[in-house]
Design an enzyme around this catalytic site. Structure first.
Site, PDB file in Angstrom:
ATOM      1  N   HIS A 121       0.862  -1.184   0.000  1.00  0.00           N
ATOM      2  CA  HIS A 121       0.000   0.000   0.000  1.00  0.00           C
ATOM      3  C   HIS A 121       0.895   1.229   0.000  1.00  0.00           C
ATOM      4  O   HIS A 121       2.025   1.199   0.503  1.00  0.00           O
ATOM      5  CB  HIS A 121      -0.868  -0.034   1.264  1.00  0.00           C
ATOM      6  CG  HIS A 121      -1.956   0.977   1.327  1.00  0.00           C
ATOM      7  ND1 HIS A 121      -1.725   2.302   1.634  1.00  0.00           N
ATOM      8  CD2 HIS A 121      -3.298   0.868   1.144  1.00  0.00           C
ATOM      9  CE1 HIS A 121      -2.875   2.947   1.647  1.00  0.00           C
ATOM     10  NE2 HIS A 121      -3.850   2.115   1.336  1.00  0.00           N
ATOM     11  N   ASP A 198       2.946  -4.081   7.943  1.00  0.00           N
ATOM     12  CA  ASP A 198       1.642  -3.447   7.746  1.00  0.00           C
ATOM     13  C   ASP A 198       0.581  -4.515   7.969  1.00  0.00           C
ATOM     14  O   ASP A 198       0.377  -5.388   7.127  1.00  0.00           O
ATOM     15  CB  ASP A 198       1.558  -2.872   6.328  1.00  0.00           C
ATOM     16  CG  ASP A 198       0.184  -2.320   5.980  1.00  0.00           C
ATOM     17  OD1 ASP A 198      -0.736  -2.424   6.814  1.00  0.00           O
ATOM     18  OD2 ASP A 198       0.026  -1.785   4.865  1.00  0.00           O
ATOM     19  N   GLN A 201      -4.584  -5.363   6.939  1.00  0.00           N
ATOM     20  CA  GLN A 201      -5.489  -6.343   6.339  1.00  0.00           C
ATOM     21  C   GLN A 201      -5.399  -7.722   7.000  1.00  0.00           C
ATOM     22  O   GLN A 201      -6.052  -8.659   6.539  1.00  0.00           O
ATOM     23  CB  GLN A 201      -5.199  -6.472   4.838  1.00  0.00           C
ATOM     24  CG  GLN A 201      -5.364  -5.196   4.050  1.00  0.00           C
ATOM     25  CD  GLN A 201      -6.798  -4.700   3.994  1.00  0.00           C
ATOM     26  OE1 GLN A 201      -7.735  -5.456   4.245  1.00  0.00           O
ATOM     27  NE2 GLN A 201      -6.978  -3.438   3.651  1.00  0.00           N
ATOM     28  N   LYS A 224     -10.873  -0.892  10.169  1.00  0.00           N
ATOM     29  CA  LYS A 224     -10.991  -2.097   9.332  1.00  0.00           C
ATOM     30  C   LYS A 224     -11.376  -3.334  10.139  1.00  0.00           C
ATOM     31  O   LYS A 224     -11.554  -4.415   9.564  1.00  0.00           O
ATOM     32  CB  LYS A 224      -9.677  -2.343   8.582  1.00  0.00           C
ATOM     33  CG  LYS A 224      -9.311  -1.244   7.589  1.00  0.00           C
ATOM     34  CD  LYS A 224      -8.026  -1.563   6.856  1.00  0.00           C
ATOM     35  CE  LYS A 224      -7.506  -0.389   6.050  1.00  0.00           C
ATOM     36  NZ  LYS A 224      -8.365  -0.024   4.918  1.00  0.00           N
ATOM     37  N   CYS A 361      -4.718   2.430  -3.814  1.00  0.00           N
ATOM     38  CA  CYS A 361      -3.502   2.952  -3.170  1.00  0.00           C
ATOM     39  C   CYS A 361      -2.330   1.982  -3.357  1.00  0.00           C
ATOM     40  O   CYS A 361      -1.545   1.740  -2.431  1.00  0.00           O
ATOM     41  CB  CYS A 361      -3.727   3.226  -1.690  1.00  0.00           C
ATOM     42  SG  CYS A 361      -4.884   4.561  -1.368  1.00  0.00           S
TER      43      CYS A 361
END
Length: 407
Positions: A121, A198, A201, A224, A361
């Site tokens: 991302h 990251d 997700q 999220k 993104c």
């Protein structure tokens, strides 16, 4: 897992959009919120709205207990050794920027390497581009296999003694690729590099144990995972956070202020300058309560079933191209021949089906895929196979519509 009962806990799902029942397939962008989260935030504002840490009155104590209690819930949820290693931020972007600015610029120099992947991302690319420009360090990218996965052999060959930082997504927000973070971290540590993960997700969808992964930094967002917007988390190992300088200065993060110099509080508070997102943290704590009530193992199993079913059903649509590996997280990114993804998303929206269209993104990944944009359907705990059936039917209608338009 009773998905019908779970859906009943999300008020936004019980509505029609453009005359059709809402089919929400955009949870990778932001998830919907259960009553438990909405009520927790409302309760804070209605009953004990106050600033934290600064007062001895009853409302201030209740707010501080709620805020710091949420920090402990996060610690337990990701299995961090200490709540002091949990820093509240505005989201994944702020968390990664904090590491890139505070740790990166202090520890990188010319000749050093920052290793990334093309699937990142933008929030895990641009901060490292800026850190490289500021320090003279070089960016290196891990090669990707044809299906959008990483080879551990390529990881081993890319990381060198010059590598100081390896920044990798746990799960790709486009491909659904689940990266082998534990193995990547081990290889990075063999060369003395630190890892920045990251987890935007991954944390909402699977059990995450930062101690098992052994990563040095881990970032994710509340919105999220059923929580409010504007709240996120940076986990960092204490030995690293202790040595890092704050990136925002002002109230709350100070220990002592003189006319010409100041000292900082201990971690994590030295990174939380100003009035924090108190309601957001309390809402995030409520979201964690909700996810743990459902059970992360149940969520992961449910989503794996949905992802497999979506791959099976979407392949029934003539001319569809699906990107990413067979084994994936709970999303499917695709294009349909002769239909721009924005057009496909617009037709689907007319049927009450919400998907994401664009570059997500992830423009370097779009270039790697040799496309300008894609459409993405992403699933969460409240989605059903019927939602995927509706998506499939909607894409068939999309093909028919544009076939008639250009006939």
């Amino acid at each position: 897992m009773d998905v019908k009962e779970i859906r009943n806990q999300f008020p936004i799902l019980h509505q029609e959009v453009n005359g059709s029942p809402l089919v929400y397939l955009d949870s990778a962008a932001t998830s919907q919120k259960p009553y438990k989260v909405i009520e927790a935030v409302e309760d804070y504002y209605r009953r004990y709205n106050s600033n934290v840490h600064r007062g001895v009155h009853t409302l201030g104590s209740l707010a501080t207990d709620g805020y710091e209690g949420a920090r402990e819930k996060v610690r337990s949820f990701i299995h961090a050794p200490s709540a002091r290693e949990v820093v509240f931020t505005r989201g994944t972007t702020t968390a990664i920027n904090t590491v890139a600015y505070s740790y990166g610029r202090a520890n990188l120099q010319e000749g050093d390497e920052i290793v990334l992947t093309p699937m990142e991302h933008h929030s895990n690319i641009i901060p490292w581009q800026q850190a490289a420009k500021a320090t003279g360090a070089a960016l290196k990218y891990l090669p990707m296999k044809e299906d959008g996965t990483l080879s551990l052999e390529d990881v081993q060959n890319t990381i060198t003694s010059n590598t100081k930082i390896v920044a990798v997504a746990h799960v790709s927000n486009v491909l659904g690729t689940i990266n082998p973070i534990k193995e990547i971290t081990r290889m990075a540590h063999e060369h003395g590099a630190v890892t920045v993960v990251d987890g935007a997700q991954s944390v909402p969808h699977m059990k995450v144990d930062v101690q098992e992964l052994d990563c040095d930094f881990f970032a994710f967002s509340g919105h999220k995972m059923g929580g409010p917007t504007g709240i996120g988390v940076l986990y960092g190992k204490k030995k690293l956070l202790d040595k890092m300088e704050p990136v925002e200065f002002g109230g709350e993060m100070i220990d002592f202020v003189d006319l010409y110099d100041s000292t900082w509080k201990d971690i994590p508070w030295k990174f939380e300058g100003g009035t924090p997102v108190i309601a957001g943290a309390i809402g995030l704590g409520a979201a964690i309560d909700f996810l743990e009530d459902v059970g992360m193992e149940n969520i992961e199993a449910h989503e794996a079933e949905l992802a497999a079913y979506a791959l099976e059903r979407l392949k029934e649509v003539e001319g569809i191209h699906i990107y990413g590996p067979q084994k994936r997280a709970a999303l499917v990114t695709f294009n349909v021949d002769d239909v721009h993804p924005h057009d496909a998303a617009t037709v689907l929206d007319a049927e009450g089906i919400a998907v994401r269209a664009g570059h997500h993104c992830a423009q370097p990944l779009m270039k790697w895929l040799d496309v300008v944009a894609t459409a993405r359907a992403s699933f969460y705990v409240y989605n059903t196979k019927e939602d995927i059936d509706a998506l499939t039917d909607g894409l068939i209608k999309t093909k028919e519509y544009f076939g008639d338009v250009f006939a």
